[in-house]
Design an enzyme around this catalytic site. Sequence first.
Site, mmCIF file in Angstrom:
data_model
loop_
_atom_site.group_PDB
_atom_site.id
_atom_site.type_symbol
_atom_site.label_atom_id
_atom_site.label_comp_id
_atom_site.label_asym_id
_atom_site.label_seq_id
_atom_site.Cartn_x
_atom_site.Cartn_y
_atom_site.Cartn_z
ATOM 1 N N HIS A 21 0.833 -1.214 0.067
ATOM 2 C CA HIS A 21 0.131 0.232 0.032
ATOM 3 C C HIS A 21 0.898 1.197 -0.062
ATOM 4 C CE1 HIS A 21 0.849 0.593 4.435
ATOM 5 N NE2 HIS A 21 0.166 -0.675 4.636
ATOM 6 N N HIS A 24 3.855 1.552 2.569
ATOM 7 C CA HIS A 24 5.252 0.944 2.038
ATOM 8 C C HIS A 24 5.875 1.476 1.069
ATOM 9 C CE1 HIS A 24 2.241 -2.769 3.221
ATOM 10 N NE2 HIS A 24 3.216 -2.556 4.265
ATOM 11 N N CYS A 130 1.221 -10.859 20.045
ATOM 12 C CA CYS A 130 0.637 -10.187 18.903
ATOM 13 C C CYS A 130 0.815 -10.730 17.734
ATOM 14 C CB CYS A 130 0.485 -8.787 18.917
ATOM 15 S SG CYS A 130 -0.400 -8.194 17.265
ATOM 16 N N CYS A 133 2.011 -7.916 15.181
ATOM 17 C CA CYS A 133 3.092 -7.249 15.268
ATOM 18 C C CYS A 133 4.193 -8.393 15.195
ATOM 19 C CB CYS A 133 3.186 -6.549 16.607
ATOM 20 S SG CYS A 133 1.935 -5.124 16.836
ATOM 21 N N CYS A 155 -4.333 -6.103 21.020
ATOM 22 C CA CYS A 155 -3.019 -5.336 20.865
ATOM 23 C C CYS A 155 -3.491 -3.798 20.624
ATOM 24 C CB CYS A 155 -2.315 -5.930 19.701
ATOM 25 S SG CYS A 155 -1.149 -4.741 18.741
ATOM 26 N N HIS A 158 -3.076 -3.178 16.790
ATOM 27 C CA HIS A 158 -4.065 -4.167 15.643
ATOM 28 C C HIS A 158 -5.484 -4.180 16.075
ATOM 29 C CE1 HIS A 158 -0.076 -5.105 14.131
ATOM 30 N NE2 HIS A 158 -0.530 -5.355 13.187
ATOM 31 N N LYS A 305 -4.206 6.082 10.803
ATOM 32 C CA LYS A 305 -3.115 5.268 10.220
ATOM 33 C C LYS A 305 -3.505 4.260 9.104
ATOM 34 C CE LYS A 305 0.860 2.198 10.661
ATOM 35 N NZ LYS A 305 1.261 0.866 11.212
ATOM 36 N N LYS A 308 -3.826 -2.048 5.797
ATOM 37 C CA LYS A 308 -4.780 -3.254 5.144
ATOM 38 C C LYS A 308 -5.701 -3.645 6.215
ATOM 39 C CE LYS A 308 -4.612 -7.425 2.533
ATOM 40 N NZ LYS A 308 -4.262 -8.486 3.441
HETATM 41 N N1 MSP Z 1 8.735 -7.063 8.517
HETATM 42 C C1 MSP Z 1 8.762 -5.694 9.365
HETATM 43 C C2 MSP Z 1 9.878 -5.159 9.252
HETATM 44 C C3 MSP Z 1 11.280 -5.603 9.171
HETATM 45 S S1 MSP Z 1 12.672 -4.859 8.999
HETATM 46 C C4 MSP Z 1 13.749 -5.706 9.507
HETATM 47 C C5 MSP Z 1 7.566 -5.031 9.065
HETATM 48 N N2 MSP Z 1 6.867 -5.187 7.856
HETATM 49 S S2 MSP Z 1 5.751 -4.188 7.125
HETATM 50 O O1 MSP Z 1 5.504 -4.780 5.815
HETATM 51 O O2 MSP Z 1 4.814 -4.087 8.335
HETATM 52 O O3 MSP Z 1 6.183 -2.763 7.021
HETATM 53 C C6 MSP Z 1 6.534 -2.050 7.821
HETATM 54 C C7 MSP Z 1 7.010 -0.662 7.117
HETATM 55 O O4 MSP Z 1 6.131 -0.347 6.327
HETATM 56 C C8 MSP Z 1 6.810 0.367 8.324
HETATM 57 O O5 MSP Z 1 8.001 0.676 9.028
HETATM 58 C C9 MSP Z 1 6.934 1.759 7.137
HETATM 59 O O6 MSP Z 1 8.118 1.859 6.839
HETATM 60 C C10 MSP Z 1 5.993 1.319 6.336
HETATM 61 N N3 MSP Z 1 4.596 1.531 6.665
HETATM 62 C C11 MSP Z 1 3.437 0.595 6.675
HETATM 63 N N4 MSP Z 1 2.249 1.223 6.906
HETATM 64 C C12 MSP Z 1 2.533 2.619 6.895
HETATM 65 C C13 MSP Z 1 1.844 3.845 6.935
HETATM 66 N N5 MSP Z 1 0.534 3.729 7.178
HETATM 67 N N6 MSP Z 1 2.501 4.934 7.005
HETATM 68 C C14 MSP Z 1 3.827 5.021 6.678
HETATM 69 N N7 MSP Z 1 4.523 3.908 6.586
HETATM 70 C C15 MSP Z 1 3.877 2.884 6.566
HETATM 71 O O7 MSP Z 1 7.198 -4.191 9.829
#
Ligand code: MSP
Length: 521
Positions: A21, A24, A130, A133, A155, A158, A305, A308
């Site tokens: 999304h 990311h 969780c 997380c 959590c 979540h 925030k 998904k």
């Molecule tokens: N897999 C772990 C990270 C491991 S790193 C060694 C993880 N993955 S995640 O798919 O959930 O991606 C997290 C990252 O996606 C966040 O740290 C951020 O960089 C980005 N984001 C996910 N949702 C977001 C928002 N709503 N806004 C901004 N960034 C976001 O956590």
Amino acid sequence: MSTGDSFYITTPIYYPSDLPHIGHGYTTVAVDALARWHRQAGDDTWMLTGTDEHGQKMLRAAAANGVTPQEWVDKLVTESWFPLLETLDVANDDFIRTTQPRHEERVQEFVKALYDRGYIYAGEYEALYCVGCEEFKPEAEIVDGTGAFEGLKVCAIHSKPLELLQEKNYFFKLSEFQERLLELYKTEPDFVRPESARNEVVSFVRSGLKDLSISRSAFDWGITVPWDPSHVIYVWVDALLNYATAVGYGTDPEQFARRWPAYHIVGKDILRFHAVIWPAMLMAAGLDVPRGVFAHGWLLVGGEKMSKSKLTGIAPTEITDTFGSDAYRFYFLSAIAFGQDGSFSWEDLSARYQAELANGFGNLALRTTAMIEKYFEGVVPPASAYTDGDLVIQQTVADAAAAADQAMERFRPDEAIAAIWTIVDALNGYITDNEPWALAKDDAQRARLGTVLYTAAEGLRALAVLLSPFMPQATAKLWIALGHAGRLVDQPIRDAGAWGVLVPGTSVNGLAPLFPRIEQA
Ligand code: MSP
């Protein structure tokens, strides 16, 4: 071969079970723009991204879809996560998947090294976990459920019920690193940025650290603990190590020495893992800690925030299909102060596209090249005597280039773009003030007309160089239209503010609108 300093920068590795999304995408384009900037400055740059493929979350998603976890992640990575990089025009140097042997084997080696050094011990564990997380939750993040989850502990992030886990675990002696971590934050004040993130981390560590459970025995989708095959390594320990295994930790000492340590860009949701656990793991292994961790804010959609699970997820292609990847990159990197939360809305995106890209930068490029074609048969005229007004433009370009470089050094792409935009605004004002269309009617003003259009074109040249890390496609088109030899990405970005690079006599080619009008559906 680059001669500059090493600049190794990473995105978090994403959980492939969520579809990509714009959150990311935000992290990824920020890291890509920073990497492109440094690459174009001649620094020895390496940009890493990838996917985090183990853990309970993945196992359950695969089971729910009736396939093996490996089949599940292979499909998602191929169908969704590789294409994301293309959608966003990302020039990553590597893509690591935690199911690759190059990663799995080195993770085992690393964990074994910590075990041999006495930093890992076996213990009993009982705590609330969780799966969203992939974390045992601290008190502060456990709340009472409501609605369907009334009576359960959920959590705070979540809003889903936590699971009580009771098992034999291996623990990492994180608590032993409290003092060394505090010392690190003190001696390297920029280790965690921005300031608000640093304060949060420091107070968290000051309040005391508990040892960390680093293995799980209730399921097997993970990397086996080398001395106890009934356990798999905790997914976060596995994941954090990607930053080291991807650059040759344990396999290629030369590459590792050349790249490591890294800068990590992460969303603030995963700051503690990167700024507390990760440096402690590295200290325990006797390796250098990262050069720094920068935590950016959340993208909010409708004030929440975006995620998904909360049904607010917007796929990056929804934006790029209409506006293009340059506009995506520009919008998120300029409209949101890097480090703070920012709200996304379609109205804001459309308004900025129209005002800043189509009418601001795009129109400047179009009218400057069109006037050179019309008044000078498409050949860049020479400049003659510069007036004070012309010199102001030259100064604006020099100042903007210097300010942008400083902003990028501070990991502030938003401030860099703001600095560069002073050139766009100044040049648009300059053209309005100098009225080249009026000068063109007077033969006696031919030399002056040449100076004005040279100034505009040379300003555009600087803009193409400075904006190329943010908008690689539009700037490449502009570069070609300005008739330059060589590739735009080879233009040294730290010299972009010098005046007089564009050679008079160069042929300007026709330029189609860089940011076409978007038809409203
Ligand atoms: N897999 C772990 C990270 C491991 S790193 C060694 C993880 N993955 S995640 O798919 O959930 O991606 C997290 C990252 O996606 C966040 O740290 C951020 O960089 C980005 N984001 C996910 N949702 C977001 C928002 N709503 N806004 C901004 N960034 C976001 O956590």
